[in-house]
Design a protein around this motif. Structure first.
Motif, PDB file in Angstrom:
ATOM      1  N   THR A  46      17.867 -10.135   4.674  1.00 16.73           N
ATOM      2  CA  THR A  46      16.730 -11.058   4.606  1.00 16.73           C
ATOM      3  C   THR A  46      15.734 -10.628   3.539  1.00 16.73           C
ATOM      4  OG1 THR A  46      16.982 -11.471   6.979  1.00 16.73           O
ATOM      5  CG2 THR A  46      14.909 -12.143   5.966  1.00 16.73           C
ATOM      6  N   VAL A  88       7.707  -7.462  -4.887  1.00 18.67           N
ATOM      7  CA  VAL A  88       8.628  -8.010  -5.888  1.00 18.67           C
ATOM      8  C   VAL A  88       8.667  -7.105  -7.114  1.00 18.67           C
ATOM      9  CG1 VAL A  88       9.016  -9.942  -7.474  1.00 18.67           C
ATOM     10  CG2 VAL A  88       8.415 -10.386  -5.085  1.00 18.67           C
ATOM     11  N   GLU A 105      12.566 -15.632   8.799  1.00 20.05           N
ATOM     12  CA  GLU A 105      13.973 -15.411   8.468  1.00 20.05           C
ATOM     13  C   GLU A 105      14.497 -14.131   9.113  1.00 20.05           C
ATOM     14  OE1 GLU A 105      16.078 -17.403   6.900  1.00 20.05           O
ATOM     15  OE2 GLU A 105      14.479 -18.897   6.749  1.00 20.05           O
ATOM     16  N   HIS A 146      16.983 -11.319  -0.055  1.00 24.67           N
ATOM     17  CA  HIS A 146      16.935 -12.757  -0.345  1.00 24.67           C
ATOM     18  C   HIS A 146      15.507 -13.181  -0.673  1.00 24.67           C
ATOM     19  CE1 HIS A 146      18.004 -17.013  -0.075  1.00 24.67           C
ATOM     20  NE2 HIS A 146      16.929 -17.181   0.682  1.00 24.67           N
ATOM     21  N   TRP A 147      14.550 -12.700   0.084  1.00 27.32           N
ATOM     22  CA  TRP A 147      13.141 -13.046  -0.139  1.00 27.32           C
ATOM     23  C   TRP A 147      12.636 -12.474  -1.468  1.00 27.32           C
ATOM     24  CZ3 TRP A 147       8.644  -9.685   0.490  1.00 27.32           C
ATOM     25  CH2 TRP A 147       7.422 -10.390   0.432  1.00 27.32           C
ATOM     26  N   ARG A 184      14.434 -11.648  -4.139  1.00 25.63           N
ATOM     27  CA  ARG A 184      15.078 -12.325  -5.271  1.00 25.63           C
ATOM     28  C   ARG A 184      14.453 -13.690  -5.528  1.00 25.63           C
ATOM     29  NH1 ARG A 184      20.112  -9.973  -3.315  1.00 25.63           N
ATOM     30  NH2 ARG A 184      20.473 -11.854  -2.056  1.00 25.63           N
ATOM     31  N   SER A 185      13.861 -14.290  -4.489  1.00 27.87           N
ATOM     32  CA  SER A 185      13.193 -15.583  -4.657  1.00 27.87           C
ATOM     33  C   SER A 185      11.807 -15.427  -5.264  1.00 27.87           C
ATOM     34  CB  SER A 185      13.083 -16.295  -3.307  1.00 27.87           C
ATOM     35  OG  SER A 185      12.059 -15.698  -2.502  1.00 27.87           O
ATOM     36  N   GLY A 186      11.392 -14.188  -5.514  1.00 30.90           N
ATOM     37  CA  GLY A 186      10.056 -13.951  -6.056  1.00 30.90           C
ATOM     38  C   GLY A 186       8.988 -13.820  -5.002  1.00 30.90           C
ATOM     39  N   GLU A 236       8.678 -15.825  -2.360  1.00 29.01           N
ATOM     40  CA  GLU A 236       8.240 -17.151  -1.911  1.00 29.01           C
ATOM     41  C   GLU A 236       8.519 -17.331  -0.414  1.00 29.01           C
ATOM     42  OE1 GLU A 236       6.631 -19.426  -3.627  1.00 29.01           O
ATOM     43  OE2 GLU A 236       6.614 -18.177  -5.438  1.00 29.01           O
TER      44      GLU A 236
END
Length: 242
Positions: free
Chosen positions: A169, A110, A185, A172-173, A175-177, A179
């Motif tokens: 994928t 991240v 996925e 997306h992961w 950007r979610s930090g 999580e």
């Protein structure tokens, strides 16, 4: 006779390479990437400049420390394929090696993602890394599909689709930090691509036989208002059927 003293052992120090990575990212976060020099990194890590360049050709490389190894792992994994392996399943499995690399250290992944969003030069470097992954997958598929008329086109598009599914994928992961588990996925995304591009999954017109094998193509020109039963009859007549 006195018993021999047990030698005192210090806990092992982190590997020098890992120390350099940790020092670099600490400084990148505190000062900014552009404001941090290689001298700053080696000073914080407590090593010399030669030690830095022994592991990393440039400051950009310390941001992407594991990609060279993962690219090598991917290349060897594909080279070990059997002739009976489904090529698309194989490239999807190879791509999962990259996702596992990110998932092993979510915090670092991240941090790197956020850093590359801020520094244009790092985004350019990252694109070059992605291109090398795509080329590796494409080279393998082109070799496996060399006997197909559409082999090169199919390999290029399929390799790009695999990379796109992985990166969709991954972003997306990130950007979610970081999580959750990105491996589930990416499995779903890659399975979609595999089912679409495996040779026996979605046969295309003129693209599924070996090179040199011709298919019949029938073109029927008719008015928009012509009933479907008449269109079918015209097709059958052209094929010598009915």
């Amino acid at each position: 006779m006195a018993a021999a003293a047990t030698p005192h052992t210090n806990p092992p120090k982190p590997a020098m390479r890992d120390s350099l990575i940790a020092a670099a990212f600490q400084l990148f976060l505190e000062r900014g990437y552009e404001q941090t020099t290689v001298d700053d990194i080696v000073t914080l890590a407590g090593v010399g400049r030669r030690s830095f360049f022994r592991y990393f050709p440039s400051k950009e490389d310390v941001v992407f420390p594991d990609h060279e190894q993962r690219l090598d792992d991917m290349t060897r994994f594909l080279a070990a394929s059997a002739d009976t392996d489904d090529p698309m399943a194989r490239v999807c499995d190879a791509t999962r090696l990259v996702m596992r690399m990110y998932a092993e250290n979510p915090t670092f992944s991240v941090q790197r993602y956020r850093l590359t969003r801020e520094v244009a030069g790092l985004r350019t470097y990252e694109l070059s890394v992605v291109w090398r992954y795509e080329k590796t997958l494409g080279d393998y598929l082109r070799a496996r599909w060399a006997d197909r008329r559409d082999g090169t086109l199919r390999a290029n598009v399929a390799a790009a689709a695999v990379v796109a599914a992985h990166n969709h994928t991954l972003r997306h992961w990130l950007r979610s930090g970081g999580e959750g588990d990105p491996l589930d996925e990416v499995d779903r995304a890659l399975e979609f691509v595999r089912a679409t591009w495996s040779p026996d999954a979605a046969p295309g017109a003129g693209g599924d036989g070996p090179a040199g094998e011709d298919d019949d193509v029938v073109v029927v020109i008719t008015r928009r208002s012509t009933p479907m039963w008449r269109v079918v009859r015209e097709v059958e007549s052209s094929l010598g059927e009915g």
